[in-house]
Write a protein that holds these residues in place. Structure first.
Motif, PDB file in Angstrom:
ATOM      1  N   ALA A   1       0.826  -1.207   0.000  1.00 20.15           N
ATOM      2  CA  ALA A   1       0.000   0.000   0.000  1.00 20.15           C
ATOM      3  C   ALA A   1       0.864   1.263   0.000  1.00 20.15           C
ATOM      4  N   LYS A   2       1.924   1.240   0.803  1.00 24.68           N
ATOM      5  CA  LYS A   2       2.825   2.400   0.845  1.00 24.68           C
ATOM      6  C   LYS A   2       3.635   2.519  -0.441  1.00 24.68           C
ATOM      7  N   LYS A   3       3.999   1.399  -1.016  1.00 24.20           N
ATOM      8  CA  LYS A   3       4.816   1.396  -2.230  1.00 24.20           C
ATOM      9  C   LYS A   3       4.096   2.040  -3.408  1.00 24.20           C
ATOM     10  N   VAL A   4       2.777   1.819  -3.479  1.00 27.86           N
ATOM     11  CA  VAL A   4       2.020   2.360  -4.620  1.00 27.86           C
ATOM     12  C   VAL A   4       1.215   3.604  -4.234  1.00 27.86           C
ATOM     13  N   SER A   5       1.443   4.104  -3.006  1.00 30.66           N
ATOM     14  CA  SER A   5       0.723   5.288  -2.513  1.00 30.66           C
ATOM     15  C   SER A   5      -0.790   5.102  -2.603  1.00 30.66           C
ATOM     16  N   LEU A   6      -1.255   3.981  -2.065  1.00 33.93           N
ATOM     17  CA  LEU A   6      -2.681   3.674  -2.063  1.00 33.93           C
ATOM     18  C   LEU A   6      -3.449   4.754  -1.312  1.00 33.93           C
ATOM     19  N   LYS A   7      -4.656   5.070  -1.790  1.00 33.05           N
ATOM     20  CA  LYS A   7      -5.446   6.135  -1.183  1.00 33.05           C
ATOM     21  C   LYS A   7      -6.879   5.677  -0.947  1.00 33.05           C
ATOM     22  N   GLY A   8      -7.655   6.562  -0.321  1.00 32.26           N
ATOM     23  CA  GLY A   8      -9.086   6.326  -0.156  1.00 32.26           C
ATOM     24  C   GLY A   8      -9.422   5.190   0.791  1.00 32.26           C
ATOM     25  N   ILE A   9     -10.602   4.598   0.582  1.00 32.30           N
ATOM     26  CA  ILE A   9     -11.111   3.546   1.456  1.00 32.30           C
ATOM     27  C   ILE A   9     -10.184   2.346   1.465  1.00 32.30           C
ATOM     28  N   GLN A  10      -9.537   2.090   0.328  1.00 29.31           N
ATOM     29  CA  GLN A  10      -8.636   0.937   0.259  1.00 29.31           C
ATOM     30  C   GLN A  10      -7.443   1.105   1.205  1.00 29.31           C
ATOM     31  N   PHE A  11      -6.857   2.296   1.234  1.00 28.03           N
ATOM     32  CA  PHE A  11      -5.727   2.556   2.127  1.00 28.03           C
ATOM     33  C   PHE A  11      -6.171   2.499   3.589  1.00 28.03           C
ATOM     34  N   LYS A  12      -7.348   3.051   3.885  1.00 29.32           N
ATOM     35  CA  LYS A  12      -7.855   3.034   5.262  1.00 29.32           C
ATOM     36  C   LYS A  12      -8.055   1.605   5.757  1.00 29.32           C
ATOM     37  N   LEU A  13      -8.587   0.761   4.888  1.00 30.83           N
ATOM     38  CA  LEU A  13      -8.836  -0.624   5.278  1.00 30.83           C
ATOM     39  C   LEU A  13      -7.537  -1.384   5.532  1.00 30.83           C
ATOM     40  N   VAL A  14      -6.552  -1.180   4.660  1.00 31.28           N
ATOM     41  CA  VAL A  14      -5.257  -1.842   4.856  1.00 31.28           C
ATOM     42  C   VAL A  14      -4.604  -1.367   6.153  1.00 31.28           C
ATOM     43  N   THR A  15      -4.732  -0.071   6.447  1.00 28.30           N
ATOM     44  CA  THR A  15      -4.184   0.466   7.695  1.00 28.30           C
ATOM     45  C   THR A  15      -4.866  -0.166   8.900  1.00 28.30           C
ATOM     46  N   TRP A  16      -6.194  -0.273   8.841  1.00 28.94           N
ATOM     47  CA  TRP A  16      -6.942  -0.878   9.942  1.00 28.94           C
ATOM     48  C   TRP A  16      -6.564  -2.344  10.122  1.00 28.94           C
ATOM     49  N   LEU A  17      -6.295  -3.030   9.019  1.00 26.89           N
ATOM     50  CA  LEU A  17      -5.854  -4.422   9.116  1.00 26.89           C
ATOM     51  C   LEU A  17      -4.578  -4.531   9.953  1.00 26.89           C
ATOM     52  N   GLY A  18      -3.649  -3.599   9.724  1.00 29.92           N
ATOM     53  CA  GLY A  18      -2.403  -3.594  10.486  1.00 29.92           C
ATOM     54  C   GLY A  18      -2.648  -3.408  11.973  1.00 29.92           C
ATOM     55  N   ILE A  19      -3.527  -2.469  12.312  1.00 26.97           N
ATOM     56  CA  ILE A  19      -3.830  -2.208  13.721  1.00 26.97           C
ATOM     57  C   ILE A  19      -4.503  -3.425  14.363  1.00 26.97           C
ATOM     58  N   ILE A  20      -5.474  -3.996  13.650  1.00 26.49           N
ATOM     59  CA  ILE A  20      -6.244  -5.118  14.200  1.00 26.49           C
ATOM     60  C   ILE A  20      -5.374  -6.346  14.391  1.00 26.49           C
ATOM     61  N   VAL A  21      -4.515  -6.652  13.414  1.00 23.38           N
ATOM     62  CA  VAL A  21      -3.719  -7.879  13.504  1.00 23.38           C
ATOM     63  C   VAL A  21      -2.683  -7.785  14.630  1.00 23.38           C
ATOM     64  N   VAL A  22      -2.119  -6.599  14.857  1.00 26.76           N
ATOM     65  CA  VAL A  22      -1.174  -6.431  15.970  1.00 26.76           C
ATOM     66  C   VAL A  22      -1.903  -6.596  17.301  1.00 26.76           C
ATOM     67  N   PHE A  23      -3.059  -5.953  17.414  1.00 23.17           N
ATOM     68  CA  PHE A  23      -3.863  -6.070  18.636  1.00 23.17           C
ATOM     69  C   PHE A  23      -4.235  -7.527  18.891  1.00 23.17           C
TER      70      PHE A  23
END
Length: 348
Positions: free
Chosen positions: A278-300
């Motif tokens: 996501a960071k490599k391709v500068s993902l934006k919008g709802i797709q970027f938000k969802l990927v970010t949330w995945l990171g938070i949820i999986v660590v938790f």
């Protein structure tokens, strides 16, 4: 409000109720309440015991179960009541979910708000899956009412995974109603669909092994991390391999816990890859938000899993860990939905 949105809200209400059902199911299991009701009465079982005579009759039924004879033979009727209520609430919520789906479905059907034949077929599938889930639940409970006062960990896994499949299926239909457009653009984003699929598959396997751990009570052994006691691989695992072969990976408590530990690491790795892409391709919008949330949820979820193990599976942490698995899978499914097409970018 459009008809599509009304139907979607109805379906999302169903998703929330199924999640609540999973949570209460977890509480029921962790409080050892799941075998307190030895009969399955879909209609008459809706009403709990209302007086002392009815409570004694229910208690006498429980006395015929192997759980009472082997584990809880010292129970009084008051102690029986303490384990009865969670199982009763679990079954009652199942009936409530049935009504929540049936009544609005009939309303939408007779007011001709379900004009889409594909949607109608999907709703019929939901009803079938809901009924099947109820049957599987009883099939699971019945395994603990024969000789061994423990439900089959295989049936527990089937019950859990079918509940999550039902939840995700309903969610997918609701998303199609709310966001019918398809949406990723450019060749560079195709790999997101693939990696999300991989993450979903690994997470489902992890959830199945989590159910195995729960059913075998494997979370109560080797309460250390990252090693199992003083070893990276518990010493009994090779011995069990010699005794029962490959079955050790689905029937032996230590082996099941070992696999569950390290699949968790693989799940984290898969999500990290998604975030990196996501960071490599500068993902934006709802797709970027969802990927970010995945990171938070999986660590938790990973930290929660370790804490649950170290603290010998207290009820609160055990339920939160189960809920975390549900939230992670649902977020992955939503993420997959928003990478399903290739016509235009989403504007959500």
């Amino acid at each position: 409000m459009t008809d599509r949105k009304k139907v979607a809200i109805w379906l999302l209400t169903g998703v929330f109720l199924v999640i609540a059902m999973v949570v209460i199911g977890g509480i029921t299991r962790l409080t050892h309440s799941g075998l307190s009701m030895v009969n399955w009465k879909p209609i008459s079982g809706t009403i709990p015991p209302l007086n002392e005579a009815e409570w004694m009759a229910e208690f006498e039924n429980y006395k015929t179960s192997p759980e009472y004879k082997i584990k809880n033979y010292h129970f009084t009727v008051e102690e029986f009541k303490s384990i009865f209520w969670w199982e009763y609430i679990h079954r009652l919520l199942g009936r409530v979910i049935g009504f929540v789906f049936l009544i609005p479905f009939l309303y939408f059907l007779f007011t001709k708000k379900l004009k889409d034949k594909r949607l109608l077929k999907n709703l019929v599938v939901i009803f079938f899956l809901g009924g099947l889930q109820g049957f599987i639940g009883w099939f699971m409970v019945k395994s603990g009412l024969v000789n061994d006062p423990n439900v089959s960990h295989f049936r527990l896994a089937i019950h859990f995974i079918t509940a999550l499949f039902l939840c995700c299926y309903i969610l997918w239909i609701a998303l199609k109603l709310l966001y019918p457009e398809k949406g990723f653009i450019g060749e560079k984003l195709k790999s997101f669909k693939t990696w999300t699929n991989i993450a979903i598959i690994i997470t489902v396997i992890q959830i199945i092994y989590g159910a195995f751990v729960a059913g075998l009570k494997a979370g109560l052994i080797y309460g250390t991390f990252p090693k199992m006691g003083g070893d990276w691989i518990a010493s009994e695992i090779p011995k069990r391999l010699d005794q029962i072969g490959i079955l050790t990976f689905i029937e032996d408590s230590a082996s099941v816990q070992f696999i569950h530990r390290w699949i968790a690491v693989v799940v984290v790795f898969a999500i990290v890859v998604l975030i990196w892409k996501a960071k490599k391709v500068s993902l934006k919008g709802i797709q970027f938000k969802l990927v970010t949330w995945l990171g938070i949820i999986v660590v938790f979820q990973f930290v929660l899993g370790v804490m649950t193990l170290l603290m010998k599976v207290p009820v609160t942490l055990g339920v939160l860990h189960q809920l975390g698995a549900v939230v992670l899978l649902i977020t992955l499914v939503i993420t997959r939905y928003f990478f399903r097409g290739k016509n235009k970018p989403f504007t959500v």
